[in-house]
Design a protein around this motif. Structure first.
Motif, PDB file in Angstrom:
ATOM      1  N   TYR A  67     -11.728  -2.942  19.309  1.00  0.00           N
ATOM      2  CA  TYR A  67     -10.716  -3.924  18.913  1.00  0.00           C
ATOM      3  C   TYR A  67     -10.117  -4.740  19.973  1.00  0.00           C
ATOM      4  O   TYR A  67     -10.332  -4.326  20.884  1.00  0.00           O
ATOM      5  CB  TYR A  67      -9.483  -3.242  18.101  1.00  0.00           C
ATOM      6  CG  TYR A  67      -9.504  -2.486  16.922  1.00  0.00           C
ATOM      7  CD1 TYR A  67      -9.097  -3.162  15.752  1.00  0.00           C
ATOM      8  CD2 TYR A  67     -10.133  -1.292  16.621  1.00  0.00           C
ATOM      9  CE1 TYR A  67      -9.280  -2.840  14.330  1.00  0.00           C
ATOM     10  CE2 TYR A  67     -10.434  -0.803  15.196  1.00  0.00           C
ATOM     11  CZ  TYR A  67      -9.895  -1.658  14.229  1.00  0.00           C
ATOM     12  OH  TYR A  67     -10.021  -0.947  12.990  1.00  0.00           O
ATOM     13  N   VAL A  68      -9.677  -5.930  19.593  1.00  0.00           N
ATOM     14  CA  VAL A  68      -9.318  -6.851  20.549  1.00  0.00           C
ATOM     15  C   VAL A  68      -7.726  -7.321  19.996  1.00  0.00           C
ATOM     16  O   VAL A  68      -7.669  -7.751  19.018  1.00  0.00           O
ATOM     17  CB  VAL A  68     -10.177  -8.022  20.712  1.00  0.00           C
ATOM     18  CG1 VAL A  68      -9.524  -8.999  21.766  1.00  0.00           C
ATOM     19  CG2 VAL A  68     -11.570  -7.711  21.202  1.00  0.00           C
ATOM     20  N   THR A  69      -6.853  -7.231  20.910  1.00  0.00           N
ATOM     21  CA  THR A  69      -5.753  -7.816  20.585  1.00  0.00           C
ATOM     22  C   THR A  69      -5.093  -8.662  21.832  1.00  0.00           C
ATOM     23  O   THR A  69      -5.368  -8.464  22.998  1.00  0.00           O
ATOM     24  CB  THR A  69      -4.611  -6.789  20.290  1.00  0.00           C
ATOM     25  OG1 THR A  69      -3.486  -7.282  20.083  1.00  0.00           O
ATOM     26  CG2 THR A  69      -4.363  -5.853  21.628  1.00  0.00           C
ATOM     27  N   ASP A  70      -4.368  -9.838  21.481  1.00  0.00           N
ATOM     28  CA  ASP A  70      -3.585 -10.514  22.218  1.00  0.00           C
ATOM     29  C   ASP A  70      -2.076 -10.336  22.131  1.00  0.00           C
ATOM     30  O   ASP A  70      -1.292 -11.091  22.989  1.00  0.00           O
ATOM     31  CB  ASP A  70      -3.977 -12.012  22.424  1.00  0.00           C
ATOM     32  CG  ASP A  70      -3.728 -12.692  21.178  1.00  0.00           C
ATOM     33  OD1 ASP A  70      -3.074 -12.130  20.237  1.00  0.00           O
ATOM     34  OD2 ASP A  70      -3.871 -13.847  20.923  1.00  0.00           O
ATOM     35  N   ASP A  71      -1.822  -9.431  21.735  1.00  0.00           N
ATOM     36  CA  ASP A  71      -0.288  -9.090  21.118  1.00  0.00           C
ATOM     37  C   ASP A  71      -0.233  -7.522  21.232  1.00  0.00           C
ATOM     38  O   ASP A  71      -0.260  -6.936  19.928  1.00  0.00           O
ATOM     39  CB  ASP A  71       0.346  -9.867  20.045  1.00  0.00           C
ATOM     40  CG  ASP A  71       1.612  -9.699  19.685  1.00  0.00           C
ATOM     41  OD1 ASP A  71       2.398  -8.870  20.302  1.00  0.00           O
ATOM     42  OD2 ASP A  71       2.162 -10.756  19.060  1.00  0.00           O
ATOM     43  N   LEU A  72       0.094  -6.813  22.096  1.00  0.00           N
ATOM     44  CA  LEU A  72      -0.045  -5.553  21.955  1.00  0.00           C
ATOM     45  C   LEU A  72       1.358  -4.823  21.324  1.00  0.00           C
ATOM     46  O   LEU A  72       0.960  -3.903  20.276  1.00  0.00           O
ATOM     47  CB  LEU A  72       0.197  -4.857  23.554  1.00  0.00           C
ATOM     48  CG  LEU A  72       0.397  -3.397  23.399  1.00  0.00           C
ATOM     49  CD1 LEU A  72      -0.949  -2.595  23.130  1.00  0.00           C
ATOM     50  CD2 LEU A  72       0.599  -2.686  24.957  1.00  0.00           C
ATOM     51  N   PRO A  73       2.493  -5.243  21.251  1.00  0.00           N
ATOM     52  CA  PRO A  73       3.580  -5.011  20.530  1.00  0.00           C
ATOM     53  C   PRO A  73       3.199  -4.964  18.985  1.00  0.00           C
ATOM     54  O   PRO A  73       3.152  -4.189  18.010  1.00  0.00           O
ATOM     55  CB  PRO A  73       4.698  -5.707  20.529  1.00  0.00           C
ATOM     56  CG  PRO A  73       4.601  -6.129  22.260  1.00  0.00           C
ATOM     57  CD  PRO A  73       3.031  -6.497  22.358  1.00  0.00           C
ATOM     58  N   ALA A  74       2.620  -6.170  18.333  1.00  0.00           N
ATOM     59  CA  ALA A  74       2.068  -6.399  17.089  1.00  0.00           C
ATOM     60  C   ALA A  74       1.157  -5.379  16.664  1.00  0.00           C
ATOM     61  O   ALA A  74       1.086  -4.949  15.706  1.00  0.00           O
ATOM     62  CB  ALA A  74       1.843  -7.806  16.931  1.00  0.00           C
ATOM     63  N   PHE A  75       0.033  -5.155  17.630  1.00  0.00           N
ATOM     64  CA  PHE A  75      -0.924  -4.528  17.354  1.00  0.00           C
ATOM     65  C   PHE A  75      -0.509  -2.972  17.185  1.00  0.00           C
ATOM     66  O   PHE A  75      -0.885  -2.300  16.289  1.00  0.00           O
ATOM     67  CB  PHE A  75      -1.977  -4.384  18.271  1.00  0.00           C
ATOM     68  CG  PHE A  75      -3.464  -3.677  18.050  1.00  0.00           C
ATOM     69  CD1 PHE A  75      -4.572  -4.305  17.817  1.00  0.00           C
ATOM     70  CD2 PHE A  75      -3.151  -2.275  18.253  1.00  0.00           C
ATOM     71  CE1 PHE A  75      -5.509  -3.741  17.811  1.00  0.00           C
ATOM     72  CE2 PHE A  75      -4.374  -1.485  17.888  1.00  0.00           C
ATOM     73  CZ  PHE A  75      -5.724  -2.094  17.690  1.00  0.00           C
ATOM     74  N   VAL A  76       0.410  -2.373  18.151  1.00  0.00           N
ATOM     75  CA  VAL A  76       0.805  -1.207  17.885  1.00  0.00           C
ATOM     76  C   VAL A  76       1.920  -0.725  16.420  1.00  0.00           C
ATOM     77  O   VAL A  76       1.702   0.168  16.050  1.00  0.00           O
ATOM     78  CB  VAL A  76       1.631  -0.666  19.184  1.00  0.00           C
ATOM     79  CG1 VAL A  76       2.165   0.864  19.015  1.00  0.00           C
ATOM     80  CG2 VAL A  76       0.794  -0.667  20.336  1.00  0.00           C
ATOM     81  N   ASP A  77       2.642  -1.787  16.324  1.00  0.00           N
ATOM     82  CA  ASP A  77       3.363  -1.779  15.103  1.00  0.00           C
ATOM     83  C   ASP A  77       2.518  -1.829  13.787  1.00  0.00           C
ATOM     84  O   ASP A  77       2.806  -0.667  13.122  1.00  0.00           O
ATOM     85  CB  ASP A  77       4.056  -3.110  14.920  1.00  0.00           C
ATOM     86  CG  ASP A  77       4.991  -3.200  13.900  1.00  0.00           C
ATOM     87  OD1 ASP A  77       6.153  -2.274  13.815  1.00  0.00           O
ATOM     88  OD2 ASP A  77       5.103  -4.046  13.004  1.00  0.00           O
ATOM     89  N   ARG A  78       1.521  -2.569  13.844  1.00  0.00           N
ATOM     90  CA  ARG A  78       0.628  -2.666  12.571  1.00  0.00           C
ATOM     91  C   ARG A  78      -0.096  -1.268  12.466  1.00  0.00           C
ATOM     92  O   ARG A  78      -0.422  -0.677  11.282  1.00  0.00           O
ATOM     93  CB  ARG A  78      -0.177  -3.613  12.448  1.00  0.00           C
ATOM     94  CG  ARG A  78      -0.835  -3.777  11.202  1.00  0.00           C
ATOM     95  CD  ARG A  78      -1.885  -5.417  11.158  1.00  0.00           C
ATOM     96  NE  ARG A  78      -2.976  -5.173  10.157  1.00  0.00           N
ATOM     97  CZ  ARG A  78      -2.634  -5.385   8.997  1.00  0.00           C
ATOM     98  NH1 ARG A  78      -1.225  -5.964   8.412  1.00  0.00           N
ATOM     99  NH2 ARG A  78      -3.526  -5.437   7.982  1.00  0.00           N
TER     100      ARG A  78
END
Length: 242
Positions: free
Chosen positions: A224-235
């Motif tokens: 997976y790739v994310t540019d928004d760690l808080p949003a990723f962990v939340d989802r």
């Protein structure tokens, strides 16, 4: 683009449902790239090398990057080539201004909702990590920090360092996930069975990174790739709670 946005809850639950240990790199992972804390560390390393060798800034910079690319950290290169005692170097390199980091309540809430233990795995020091998580106000969510001292000064992506980490903390890689900002540091975790998440900058042009540090998001060892760690962990926490 954050890949998790295109994943269903069912897929996330299937991919991460067995995970009981969440492993987070520190620099440019737990805090956003645009804070540019690493720029400060990077510049202090250049200064230290210039003073140590008695050379100008450009020469020191070239030596620093040579060591970094060959050995994984400048410190490791200095230890191998010069027999350097690392303590003073690490104290100097991490004596930085943390005012660019602010509390991240969204990340804190997401980490609290994420089931399982959370560990920090960094090529920095424990004190450097604690200074950062205190500023982010997320200290309480992490059970321990595995730092460069615990790694016997052998940085990621050395296989021996991952094995030392797994053994010291009783981590079953097949039941773990790793968040990291350098693609090459996810090769071994993926090969051992970990779920891997690459944390990339939202706006690469605004940060001080070398080209190779920003590559590798499409490699097969990146799940997976994310540019928004808080949003990723939340989802992710939301999917696992469903």
């Amino acid at each position: 683009m954050d890949q998790i946005l295109f994943s269903t809850r069912e897929k996330l639950a299937a991919d991460f449902g067995a995970v009981d240990t969440w492993v987070f790199d520190l620099d440019n992972t737990l805090y956003p790239h645009h804070a540019n804390l690493w720029e400060q560390v990077d510049n202090r390393i250049t200064t230290w090398i210039a003073d140590y060798y008695g050379v100008d800034g450009l020469t020191a910079r070239a030596l620093q990057k040579y060591y970094y690319q060959r050995y994984g950290t400048s410190l490791r290169g200095l230890m191998v080539d010069e027999g350097l005692d690392p303590a003073g170097f690490l104290d100097f390199a991490h004596d930085i201004d943390h005012s660019r980091i602010e509390a991240d309540p969204l990340l804190g809430t997401a980490l609290r909702a994420l089931p399982g233990r959370k560990l920090i795995f960094t090529s920095g020091t424990v004190n450097h990590a604690l200074n950062i998580v205190r500023k982010l106000e997320i200290t309480e969510h992490f059970g321990d920090v595995f730092d460069i001292v615990a790694a016997d000064y052998l940085p990621k992506p050395a296989v021996e360092t991952y094995d030392r980490f797994f053994g010291q903390h009783g981590v079953d890689p097949s039941r773990a996930a790793m968040f990291e900002d350098l693609s090459r540091n996810l090769i071994v975790p993926h090969a051992r069975g970990m779920r891997t998440i690459l944390v990339v900058p939202h706006a690469p042009g605004d940060i001080l990174r070398e080209d190779w540090e920003l590559q590798g998001r499409y490699e097969p060892h990146v799940d997976y790739v994310t540019d928004d760690l808080p949003a990723f962990v939340d989802r992710l926490a939301e999917a696992l709670a469903a």
